[in-house]
Design a protein around this motif. Structure first.
Motif, PDB file in Angstrom:
ATOM      1  N   MET A 202       0.837  -1.174   0.000  1.00 12.79           N
ATOM      2  CA  MET A 202       0.000   0.000   0.000  1.00 12.79           C
ATOM      3  C   MET A 202       0.882   1.237   0.000  1.00 12.79           C
ATOM      4  N   GLY A 203       0.388   2.241  -0.655  1.00 12.56           N
ATOM      5  CA  GLY A 203       1.146   3.482  -0.733  1.00 12.56           C
ATOM      6  C   GLY A 203       0.763   4.438   0.370  1.00 12.56           C
ATOM      7  N   ASN A 204       1.127   5.686   0.188  1.00 11.65           N
ATOM      8  CA  ASN A 204       0.837   6.703   1.190  1.00 11.65           C
ATOM      9  C   ASN A 204      -0.650   6.973   1.323  1.00 11.65           C
ATOM     10  N   THR A 205      -1.420   6.685   0.299  1.00 12.59           N
ATOM     11  CA  THR A 205      -2.837   7.006   0.310  1.00 12.59           C
ATOM     12  C   THR A 205      -3.665   5.991   1.084  1.00 12.59           C
ATOM     13  N   GLY A 206      -3.087   4.848   1.442  1.00 10.85           N
ATOM     14  CA  GLY A 206      -3.837   3.810   2.122  1.00 10.85           C
ATOM     15  C   GLY A 206      -4.667   2.979   1.162  1.00 10.85           C
ATOM     16  N   GLU A 207      -4.507   3.209  -0.132  1.00 11.65           N
ATOM     17  CA  GLU A 207      -5.239   2.432  -1.129  1.00 11.65           C
ATOM     18  C   GLU A 207      -4.535   1.118  -1.386  1.00 11.65           C
ATOM     19  N   ASP A 208      -5.330   0.087  -1.634  1.00 11.01           N
ATOM     20  CA  ASP A 208      -4.757  -1.188  -2.020  1.00 11.01           C
ATOM     21  C   ASP A 208      -4.970  -1.387  -3.521  1.00 11.01           C
ATOM     22  N   ILE A 209      -4.566  -2.523  -4.024  1.00 11.79           N
ATOM     23  CA  ILE A 209      -4.653  -2.798  -5.454  1.00 11.79           C
ATOM     24  C   ILE A 209      -6.099  -2.743  -5.942  1.00 11.79           C
ATOM     25  N   PHE A 210      -7.040  -3.153  -5.122  1.00 10.19           N
ATOM     26  CA  PHE A 210      -8.441  -3.159  -5.528  1.00 10.19           C
ATOM     27  C   PHE A 210      -8.989  -1.737  -5.627  1.00 10.19           C
ATOM     28  N   ASP A 211      -8.571  -0.867  -4.722  1.00 11.81           N
ATOM     29  CA  ASP A 211      -8.969   0.546  -4.802  1.00 11.81           C
ATOM     30  C   ASP A 211      -8.413   1.174  -6.083  1.00 11.81           C
ATOM     31  N   ARG A 212      -7.180   0.835  -6.411  1.00 14.66           N
ATOM     32  CA  ARG A 212      -6.562   1.370  -7.636  1.00 14.66           C
ATOM     33  C   ARG A 212      -7.283   0.870  -8.883  1.00 14.66           C
ATOM     34  N   ILE A 213      -7.693  -0.383  -8.871  1.00 14.08           N
ATOM     35  CA  ILE A 213      -8.436  -0.926 -10.012  1.00 14.08           C
ATOM     36  C   ILE A 213      -9.742  -0.164 -10.189  1.00 14.08           C
ATOM     37  N   MET A 214     -10.415   0.129  -9.095  1.00 15.36           N
ATOM     38  CA  MET A 214     -11.686   0.852  -9.169  1.00 15.36           C
ATOM     39  C   MET A 214     -11.503   2.296  -9.633  1.00 15.36           C
ATOM     40  N   SER A 215     -10.273   2.795  -9.595  1.00 14.39           N
ATOM     41  CA  SER A 215      -9.992   4.157 -10.057  1.00 14.39           C
ATOM     42  C   SER A 215      -9.688   4.212 -11.552  1.00 14.39           C
ATOM     43  N   LEU A 216      -9.635   3.069 -12.206  1.00 15.54           N
ATOM     44  CA  LEU A 216      -9.359   3.034 -13.641  1.00 15.54           C
ATOM     45  C   LEU A 216     -10.512   3.679 -14.413  1.00 15.54           C
ATOM     46  N   PRO A 217     -10.195   4.242 -15.581  1.00 16.27           N
ATOM     47  CA  PRO A 217     -11.256   4.852 -16.396  1.00 16.27           C
ATOM     48  C   PRO A 217     -12.395   3.868 -16.655  1.00 16.27           C
ATOM     49  N   GLY A 218     -13.599   4.353 -16.512  1.00 17.42           N
ATOM     50  CA  GLY A 218     -14.774   3.522 -16.735  1.00 17.42           C
ATOM     51  C   GLY A 218     -15.279   2.837 -15.478  1.00 17.42           C
ATOM     52  N   LEU A 219     -14.389   2.576 -14.531  1.00 21.12           N
ATOM     53  CA  LEU A 219     -14.810   1.914 -13.299  1.00 21.12           C
ATOM     54  C   LEU A 219     -15.109   2.922 -12.184  1.00 21.12           C
ATOM     55  N   GLY A 220     -14.649   4.148 -12.371  1.00 21.75           N
ATOM     56  CA  GLY A 220     -14.841   5.181 -11.355  1.00 21.75           C
ATOM     57  C   GLY A 220     -16.303   5.408 -10.998  1.00 21.75           C
ATOM     58  N   ILE A 221     -17.166   5.203 -11.956  1.00 16.82           N
ATOM     59  CA  ILE A 221     -18.601   5.395 -11.718  1.00 16.82           C
ATOM     60  C   ILE A 221     -19.124   4.426 -10.648  1.00 16.82           C
ATOM     61  N   MET A 222     -18.469   3.276 -10.507  1.00 16.58           N
ATOM     62  CA  MET A 222     -18.892   2.272  -9.539  1.00 16.58           C
ATOM     63  C   MET A 222     -18.193   2.424  -8.185  1.00 16.58           C
ATOM     64  N   LYS A 223     -17.240   3.353  -8.088  1.00 15.53           N
ATOM     65  CA  LYS A 223     -16.430   3.455  -6.867  1.00 15.53           C
ATOM     66  C   LYS A 223     -17.238   3.710  -5.600  1.00 15.53           C
ATOM     67  N   PRO A 224     -18.272   4.579  -5.599  1.00 22.42           N
ATOM     68  CA  PRO A 224     -19.042   4.758  -4.356  1.00 22.42           C
ATOM     69  C   PRO A 224     -19.710   3.452  -3.892  1.00 22.42           C
ATOM     70  N   TRP A 225     -20.294   2.710  -4.821  1.00 20.63           N
ATOM     71  CA  TRP A 225     -20.912   1.434  -4.481  1.00 20.63           C
ATOM     72  C   TRP A 225     -19.866   0.439  -3.993  1.00 20.63           C
ATOM     73  N   TYR A 226     -18.743   0.392  -4.687  1.00 27.53           N
ATOM     74  CA  TYR A 226     -17.645  -0.491  -4.301  1.00 27.53           C
ATOM     75  C   TYR A 226     -17.155  -0.145  -2.896  1.00 27.53           C
ATOM     76  N   SER A 227     -16.941   1.137  -2.627  1.00 21.79           N
ATOM     77  CA  SER A 227     -16.440   1.559  -1.315  1.00 21.79           C
ATOM     78  C   SER A 227     -17.398   1.153  -0.199  1.00 21.79           C
ATOM     79  N   LYS A 228     -18.677   1.277  -0.454  1.00 20.43           N
ATOM     80  CA  LYS A 228     -19.687   0.937   0.547  1.00 20.43           C
ATOM     81  C   LYS A 228     -19.704  -0.563   0.844  1.00 20.43           C
TER      82      LYS A 228
END
Length: 154
Positions: free
Chosen positions: A1-27
């Protein structure tokens, strides 16, 4: 994990096209990751079970125990690291988690072995169907044990 506390799955959800699902994913991240890794374990467990019973000719109960040991080691690492983010700051805490995790898994192994014994060995039902149903029972039970007893948040 980097300084942001994000893991690989958080980074995947930040990819173009997947960002729209990030709030649902985070919940629902914990359950989604548990299901993802649980799904991997089901496939690993079934593959090992088939390998051991069909290729090596082992009995269903023994093959299940060997597959279980391999899968529980995989589960402990993934559940502790990604699903429940349950790091500890001491060896005592780590070993308490490990002992609790294996104890819970031993309990569900007993349930699974009983199901296999009754429905495969005694009633001669389809071994793969029984194994799949047993895996569903085990996954749900293991989630409850892990969330509320082993990796509970303080």
């Amino acid at each position: 994990m980097g300084n942001t506390g994000e893991d690989i799955f958080d980074r995947i959800m930040s990819l173009p096209g997947l960002g729209i699902m990030k709030p649902w994913y985070s919940k629902h991240k914990e359950v989604l990751l548990y299901l993802f890794f649980g799904g991997l374990v089901v496939f690993l467990n079934l593959a090992l079970f088939v390998l051991f019973t069909k290729r090596f000719g082992w009995g269903a109960l023994f093959a299940n125990v060997v597959a279980w040991v391999i899968c529980v080691l995989f589960q402990f690492i993934t559940n502790r690291t990604w699903v429940f983010d349950a790091t500890t700051d001491s060896a005592k805490g780590f070993f308490a988690q490990l002992a609790g995790f294996f104890s819970g898994r031993l309990l569900t192994l007993g349930v699974e072995e009983l199901m296999l014994f009754v429905f495969i060995e005694q009633m001669q039902w389809n071994d793969m169907l029984v194994k799949l149903i047993a895996q569903i029972v085990v996954i749900v039970s293991n989630y409850v044990i892990s969330k509320f007893f082993v990796f509970k948040q303080k």
